[in-house]
Design an enzyme around this catalytic site. Structure first.
Site, PDB file in Angstrom:
ATOM      1  N   ASP A  47       0.821  -1.215   0.000  1.00  0.00           N
ATOM      2  CA  ASP A  47       0.000   0.000   0.000  1.00  0.00           C
ATOM      3  C   ASP A  47       0.852   1.261   0.000  1.00  0.00           C
ATOM      4  O   ASP A  47       0.413   2.326   0.442  1.00  0.00           O
ATOM      5  CB  ASP A  47      -0.958   0.012   1.190  1.00  0.00           C
ATOM      6  N   HIS A 250      24.691   2.361 -18.287  1.00  0.00           N
ATOM      7  CA  HIS A 250      23.588   2.680 -17.382  1.00  0.00           C
ATOM      8  C   HIS A 250      23.774   1.978 -16.039  1.00  0.00           C
ATOM      9  O   HIS A 250      22.832   1.426 -15.469  1.00  0.00           O
ATOM     10  CB  HIS A 250      22.245   2.308 -18.016  1.00  0.00           C
ATOM     11  N   ASP A 267      27.000  10.470 -13.736  1.00  0.00           N
ATOM     12  CA  ASP A 267      25.996  10.975 -14.672  1.00  0.00           C
ATOM     13  C   ASP A 267      24.743  11.233 -13.845  1.00  0.00           C
ATOM     14  O   ASP A 267      24.078  10.299 -13.391  1.00  0.00           O
ATOM     15  CB  ASP A 267      25.735   9.936 -15.756  1.00  0.00           C
ATOM     16  N   ASP A 278      21.127  17.361 -16.894  1.00  0.00           N
ATOM     17  CA  ASP A 278      21.767  16.102 -17.282  1.00  0.00           C
ATOM     18  C   ASP A 278      23.251  16.369 -17.499  1.00  0.00           C
ATOM     19  O   ASP A 278      23.642  16.905 -18.536  1.00  0.00           O
ATOM     20  CB  ASP A 278      21.113  15.560 -18.551  1.00  0.00           C
ATOM     21  N   HIS A 357      27.577   4.834 -28.193  1.00  0.00           N
ATOM     22  CA  HIS A 357      26.306   5.559 -28.186  1.00  0.00           C
ATOM     23  C   HIS A 357      26.386   6.824 -29.038  1.00  0.00           C
ATOM     24  O   HIS A 357      27.459   7.216 -29.519  1.00  0.00           O
ATOM     25  CB  HIS A 357      25.903   5.909 -26.748  1.00  0.00           C
ATOM     26  N   HIS A 361      21.167  14.019 -27.353  1.00  0.00           N
ATOM     27  CA  HIS A 361      19.722  13.795 -27.336  1.00  0.00           C
ATOM     28  C   HIS A 361      19.064  15.092 -26.891  1.00  0.00           C
ATOM     29  O   HIS A 361      19.683  15.957 -26.274  1.00  0.00           O
ATOM     30  CB  HIS A 361      19.339  12.632 -26.422  1.00  0.00           C
ATOM     31  N   HIS A 368      15.459  12.253 -21.828  1.00  0.00           N
ATOM     32  CA  HIS A 368      15.553  11.994 -23.264  1.00  0.00           C
ATOM     33  C   HIS A 368      14.263  12.543 -23.860  1.00  0.00           C
ATOM     34  O   HIS A 368      13.260  11.842 -23.978  1.00  0.00           O
ATOM     35  CB  HIS A 368      15.708  10.497 -23.549  1.00  0.00           C
ATOM     36  N   GLU A 391      27.622  14.597 -25.266  1.00  0.00           N
ATOM     37  CA  GLU A 391      28.176  13.651 -24.306  1.00  0.00           C
ATOM     38  C   GLU A 391      29.020  12.544 -24.951  1.00  0.00           C
ATOM     39  O   GLU A 391      28.670  11.360 -24.862  1.00  0.00           O
ATOM     40  CB  GLU A 391      27.066  13.035 -23.465  1.00  0.00           C
ATOM     41  N   TYR A 395      35.093   4.039 -23.629  1.00  0.00           N
ATOM     42  CA  TYR A 395      34.938   2.963 -22.659  1.00  0.00           C
ATOM     43  C   TYR A 395      35.843   1.819 -23.091  1.00  0.00           C
ATOM     44  O   TYR A 395      35.560   1.132 -24.076  1.00  0.00           O
ATOM     45  CB  TYR A 395      33.469   2.527 -22.598  1.00  0.00           C
ATOM     46  N   ARG A 412      33.227   9.764 -19.713  1.00  0.00           N
ATOM     47  CA  ARG A 412      32.197  10.492 -20.454  1.00  0.00           C
ATOM     48  C   ARG A 412      32.150  11.910 -19.911  1.00  0.00           C
ATOM     49  O   ARG A 412      32.283  12.118 -18.699  1.00  0.00           O
ATOM     50  CB  ARG A 412      30.831   9.812 -20.316  1.00  0.00           C
TER      51      ARG A 412
END
Length: 445
Positions: A47, A250, A267, A278, A357, A361, A368, A391, A395, A412
């Site tokens: 609840d 992520h 990030d 961001d 990537h 964006h 996004h 960005e 990596y 990044r």
């Protein structure tokens, strides 16, 4: 000692919300209508609910902050073109969950033409939509589609009594999302503030970082600053990745120790009045970059700064991304992580082993954000009022064929940038990204 709270910018005015609704209705054919559903509470466990956040599209047209609301736009209706359905006033429930605005409060506080409580919705909805030949709604929303089908069924059953159900459903998303792509001055003021809060959180995390802490300690510093400065919290799940965790795009576990000699990638951005900041920054846990870390970092930084500098009206995101890919690939070749000519490594996509990537964006009410990236089949040119991220990152996998000093490094660097008539405005300039700036901040903390 805690910092002084920043002065808040003005919220979006009811006049602006009215103008947004009027602009949308002006694009619709005669005898059409809009049906848009707000968000509902989502159960967290048993609840207990997650904190409520309004649907971004619904917020854009109304600013209405309560769950289970419904908006109708009825162009040309003499009794009012904007009709809102909202939660019923209920003293018993309000004692548990807070005062509800009710129909009178919705009109008074949010400037819609007319409002009804949800108890009246079943009786009124079909009558309000009777004779509207095209119904615009979010076709990807199954709940909205189910409601629209139900209303059309009710009207179809009464055709012999003169009812006229909609002939067609049309997708509202392209029209509404195109409007959301171009930010007003009021929106830009909120986004500047969200960016400044976000930047302060990143600076605070840099100052707090040291070997022996855990990733979640830096997350706590960031998110405390967000809330201290009046944001509702993070705009998305905060990423704090130390060492090789920075190579997971992520990564949100944020539960590992921070080790001397490693980098940490953060990030994170604040959400203010539903508008997102961001930012990504990468910095050494112990305050000093190693030679290999510095070399790789400066490749990313150079690509990022060149991409930011290129932003102006008429440029496309594809052009910005292609420039970043060229710069990162050239840097990887200089460092010996790729071999050959830049053009060859771009063409065969070898760089994708290290850069997975896109560079940018849209940013706004969603991190996004909405808005088409192509227009009439071609990459759309930037225009003033758009806000985007820049960005780039690298990596490096911890594979045997990688020089040992580079293995497991993830970097990044991300800023939020508004397109202006004169070129661009970096909204997130308040957090350092140069090697010397970062090291100086951390050494002198």
């Amino acid at each position: 000692m805690l910092p002084d709270p920043l002065p808040r910018p003005a919220t979006i005015s009811n006049d602006e919300y009215r103008a947004r609704r009027a602009s949308l209705m002006a694009q619709l054919p005669a005898d059409s209508a809009v049906l848009l559903m707000g968000a509902s509470l989502v159960t967290r466990s048993r609840d207990s609910d997650y904190p409520f956040r309004q649907n971004s599209d619904f917020h854009y047209l109304t600013g209405f902050p309560e769950p289970d609301a419904l908006l109708l736009l009825l162009p040309g209706r003499s009794d009012g073109e904007s009709v809102l359905f909202c939660q019923d006033r209920d003293p018993t429930l309000e004692a548990w969950t807070g005062i509800r605005l009710g129909a009178e409060g919705a009109v008074r506080e949010h400037g819609v033409d007319q409002a009804f409580e949800n108890a009246e919705r079943d009786d009124l909805l079909a009558a309000l939509l009777d004779g509207r030949t095209t119904l615009y709604l979010m076709l990807a929303d199954p709940e909205a589609m189910a409601l629209a089908d139900e209303v059309r069924g009710q009207l179809t059953a009464r055709v012999r009594q003169g009812a006229r159900p909609a002939d067609a459903f049309a997708d509202l998303a392209p029209l509404l999302h195109e409007a959301r792509l171009i930010k007003s001055q009021g929106e830009l003021a909120l986004m500047r503030h969200a960016a400044e809060i976000s930047a302060r959180g990143h600076v605070r995390a840099m100052r707090a970082a040291r070997p022996g802490l855990a990733e979640y300690h830096l997350q706590a510093e960031l998110e405390h600053e967000f809330r201290w400065q009046g944001a509702s919290g993070p705009a998305y799940a905060t990423i704090v990745g130390g060492g090789a965790s920075a190579c997971v795009l992520h990564y949100i576990e944020n539960n590992q120790p921070l080790r001397d000699g490693e980098l940490v990638l953060i990030d994170a951005g604040a959400e203010l009045d539903l508008y997102a900041g961001d930012i990504t920054r990468t910095f050494p846990v112990g305050g000093r970059f190693s030679e290999a870390q510095r070399a790789l970092y400066e490749v990313v930084l150079e690509a990022q700064e060149r991409a930011v500098a290129a932003i102006q009206p008429g440029v496309t995101l594809i052009e910005i991304h292609e420039g970043v890919v060229h710069d990162l690939t050239a840097g990887l070749i200089r460092l010996g992580l790729l071999q050959g000519e830049v053009s060859a490594r771009v063409e065969d996509a070898s760089f994708k082993r290290f850069y997975l990537h896109s560079t940018s964006h849209w940013l706004g009410l969603d991190v996004h954000d909405v808005g088409a990236y192509r227009h009439n089949g071609s990459p759309r040119p930037l225009v003033p009022g758009m806000v985007l991220t820049v960005e780039p990152g690298l990596y490096v996998p911890a594979d045997d064929d990688i020089p040992a000093d580079f293995r497991g490094i993830g970097i990044r660097i991300e800023d939020d940038v508004a397109v202006t008539d004169a070129g661009h405005e970096v909204l997130t300039a308040g957090v350092p990204k140069g090697v010397r700036e970062i090291e100086s901040l951390m050494v002198n903390k």
